[in-house]
Each structure stands twice: as structure tokens, then as C-alpha cells.
Design a protein around this motif. Sequence first.
Motif, short mmCIF file in Angstrom:
data_model
loop_
_atom_site.label_atom_id
_atom_site.label_comp_id
_atom_site.label_asym_id
_atom_site.label_seq_id
_atom_site.Cartn_x
_atom_site.Cartn_y
_atom_site.Cartn_z
N SER A 49 0.60 -1.07 0.07
CA SER A 49 0.17 0.01 -0.13
C SER A 49 0.81 1.34 -0.12
O SER A 49 2.12 1.37 0.10
CB SER A 49 -1.05 0.01 1.28
OG SER A 49 -0.36 0.04 2.42
N ARG A 50 0.20 2.26 -0.52
CA ARG A 50 0.93 3.69 -0.62
C ARG A 50 1.40 4.19 1.09
O ARG A 50 0.33 3.81 1.98
CB ARG A 50 0.15 4.77 -1.02
CG ARG A 50 0.10 4.44 -2.62
CD ARG A 50 -0.54 5.73 -3.27
NE ARG A 50 -0.70 5.67 -4.62
CZ ARG A 50 0.15 6.11 -5.24
NH1 ARG A 50 1.21 6.88 -4.80
NH2 ARG A 50 0.05 6.03 -6.75
N VAL A 51 2.32 4.47 1.35
CA VAL A 51 2.55 5.29 2.70
C VAL A 51 2.97 6.80 2.70
O VAL A 51 3.73 7.04 1.64
CB VAL A 51 3.84 4.23 3.32
CG1 VAL A 51 3.41 2.77 3.73
CG2 VAL A 51 4.99 4.35 2.51
N GLU A 52 2.53 7.21 3.61
CA GLU A 52 2.73 8.74 3.45
C GLU A 52 4.26 9.35 3.99
O GLU A 52 4.55 10.48 3.48
CB GLU A 52 1.69 9.65 4.23
CG GLU A 52 0.21 9.30 3.82
CD GLU A 52 -0.03 9.82 2.34
OE1 GLU A 52 0.52 10.68 1.84
OE2 GLU A 52 -0.77 8.95 1.69
N ASP A 53 4.92 8.50 4.75
CA ASP A 53 5.99 8.71 5.22
C ASP A 53 7.21 7.79 4.88
O ASP A 53 8.09 7.40 5.63
CB ASP A 53 6.06 8.74 6.71
CG ASP A 53 5.64 7.38 7.25
OD1 ASP A 53 5.06 6.42 6.60
OD2 ASP A 53 5.80 7.13 8.59
N ALA A 54 7.32 7.50 3.66
CA ALA A 54 8.08 6.62 3.21
C ALA A 54 9.67 6.85 3.27
O ALA A 54 10.63 6.24 3.96
CB ALA A 54 7.74 6.30 1.62
N ALA A 56 10.93 8.78 5.77
CA ALA A 56 11.22 8.42 7.24
C ALA A 56 11.24 7.01 7.42
O ALA A 56 12.25 6.84 8.43
CB ALA A 56 10.23 9.24 7.93
N ARG A 57 10.41 6.29 6.94
CA ARG A 57 10.62 4.75 7.18
C ARG A 57 11.99 4.40 6.73
O ARG A 57 12.63 3.57 7.40
CB ARG A 57 9.49 3.98 6.46
CG ARG A 57 8.09 4.28 7.02
CD ARG A 57 7.17 3.64 6.54
NE ARG A 57 5.73 3.68 6.95
CZ ARG A 57 4.98 2.80 6.90
NH1 ARG A 57 5.12 1.47 6.80
NH2 ARG A 57 3.65 3.10 7.72
N LEU A 61 14.99 2.53 8.80
CA LEU A 61 15.47 1.34 8.52
C LEU A 61 17.04 1.27 8.48
O LEU A 61 17.88 0.44 8.88
CB LEU A 61 14.71 0.59 7.25
CG LEU A 61 13.45 0.46 7.11
CD1 LEU A 61 13.19 0.20 5.46
CD2 LEU A 61 13.21 -0.77 7.97
N ARG A 62 17.60 2.38 7.76
CA ARG A 62 19.00 2.19 7.61
C ARG A 62 19.75 2.51 9.01
O ARG A 62 20.65 1.98 9.21
CB ARG A 62 19.34 3.79 6.63
CG ARG A 62 20.67 3.65 6.09
CD ARG A 62 21.08 4.86 5.29
NE ARG A 62 20.16 5.03 4.28
CZ ARG A 62 20.40 4.30 3.00
NH1 ARG A 62 21.55 3.52 2.91
NH2 ARG A 62 19.66 4.51 1.71
N ALA A 63 19.15 3.45 9.86
CA ALA A 63 19.71 3.73 11.22
C ALA A 63 19.67 2.42 12.04
O ALA A 63 20.72 2.22 12.68
CB ALA A 63 18.97 4.65 11.91
N LEU A 64 18.75 1.48 11.89
CA LEU A 64 18.56 0.32 12.80
C LEU A 64 19.40 -0.66 12.02
O LEU A 64 20.23 -1.41 12.76
CB LEU A 64 16.96 -0.44 12.57
CG LEU A 64 16.29 0.52 13.47
CD1 LEU A 64 14.68 -0.14 13.15
CD2 LEU A 64 16.37 0.46 14.87
#
Length: 299
Positions: A49-54, A56-57, A61-64
Motif C-alpha cells: 500500500s502507499r505510505v505517506e512517510d516513506a 522517514a521509514r 531502516l537504515r539507522a537500525l
Amino acid sequence: MSIARGSKSFAAASKLFDRATRERAWLLYAWCRKCDDVADGQDHGHGMSRVEDAPARVAQLRALTHAAFRDEPTGDPAFDGLAVVVRETRMPQRFADDLIDGFQLDADEWRPRSEADLYRYCYHVAGAVGCMMAVVMGIDPADDVVLDRACDLGLAFQLANIARDIEEDDRAGRCYLPDEWLAEMDVPPGQHMKPPFRSRLTVLARRLAARASLHEESARGGTPALSWRSAWAVLAAAGIYGDIAREVAKRGDHAWDHRVTTSKADKLGWIARAAGQAWRRNRYAAIPRDPVLWNRPRG
């Protein structure tokens, strides 16, 4: 189990690994699956589905992921599992970064203009994973020859997925068919799923399947460097995923009436066939990598 819900094909093939490789492969898969689900708003690879905060997500993911490579606890089992794989295999961080760069492309609503762009995307979302799996199977991260073949398998998988999922991607507002291909077939942007263009879309889907077949065959050339059980798993996966592309091509204009899948019997057939191929894998050493195939970026 996460892998069984997310990919029955990978779950079937991964059982062929020896125990240590299998467990590392499952941990790596769990991280890939978690990243994909978060980036695309999915549940085990389903319901994109489309996500509005892609953006930021993807940043999260990169930080983790970077924390996992520093062997820092993240509080998330998927990323802590990745840290285990990194500790045990000397996994280079560049491959994980390359995969996340693929999620960034989707977050930026990027689409390919040329065939080279298509391959670049396929590398980021699948070829890089092929390289990571090679390291999990014991390949030296500096062995570019074998990593190229592992990347080929990832490219074959992704090209097959793109051919199969054209309609599903269109519903999510995405298209991975290069603009140049669509222009060549005189298909207006955003109209490729319309009935008047179905026969032209079939031509492009068969082109994707043909490209997938070339990379699938090239990938077999890397199996002599693997243990027998790892080669068995790789060759089984190659056949199972290859059948997806072959079935899309076979169905022609009806390829997207119902989602293409491989049956349990087909999977078992490839597992049996791949066992014999693995015993004779040294013959694949004679397969040169075609110089016309796309080359992955070097670290």
C-alpha cells in the motif's frame, strides 16, 4: 514462521541448506522481509500500500541496520538477527546499504527510464541480497567472480517478479517497465494495463522473462564454488523462480488474470531435479558469464 508466510518458494529451497547456513539464511530473510514490509506497508510481503512517510521509514531502516552492523542492540528481533549474521559471516555493510538504497528509490517514487535503470533497480532490491546470501553460504566477500553469479540469480528473481506483478504494481501506483520500452511499444505513460495495450504488454513481459532466463543460466556458473547442499538449494530456487517467468511468458495476454504461482508438486519436482544438478555442478564451471549481461557496481 516468517519465511513460510512471506515466500513459500524460498522457504522450500532454504530447507536444503545445512543447519548453520539455513539458520543464517532465515535470519537474513527476516531482516529483508521486515525492511520490505516497513518500507511498503505490507504484512509478510502481502498487501502493498502507499505510505505517506516513506522517506522517514527508509531512514529508520537504515539507522537500525547500521546499529546492527555495529553490533548494538536494536530492540527489534529482525535487526538483532542481522547482527548475528554479520558477526558470523563478515558480511560487508555495503550490500545492506545497497538494498536500502532500493527502498529509497521506491520512497522517491522513482521509475526506470532505460533498461540499464531497470537492472540498477533489480540489483538494489534483489541482486544485493544475492550477494549477501553468497556470503552466508561461505563465499569470501572479496570474491567478485562468484558474487557476480550470485547477483545474477537475484536479478533473475526480480525480473520474474516484475513480469508477474505488473498488474499488482500498477494498483499501487508503480511501474518498473522502462519508459523507453513503453515508448518503443507506443504505450502512453500509465496506460499499460488498459485492454487496448494488452498484447503489447505481453511482448514486454516476455522480454523480462527472456532476460530473467539469461541471468538464471549465468547464476548456475557460481554453484561449483558452493558446498553440495548450498548448490542444491540455489539450483532448486533457480528452477522454482524461473518457472514463474516461464509461466508468465506462456500465459501471454492472460498472464495477469490470476497471480502466477508454483505448485507444491512443481517445487518438489525442482528439489528432486536440483539434487542431481548439484552433484554434477562442476560442469557449470564451463559456463562463461556473458559479457553482454549487466554488471553490478563494485564496492
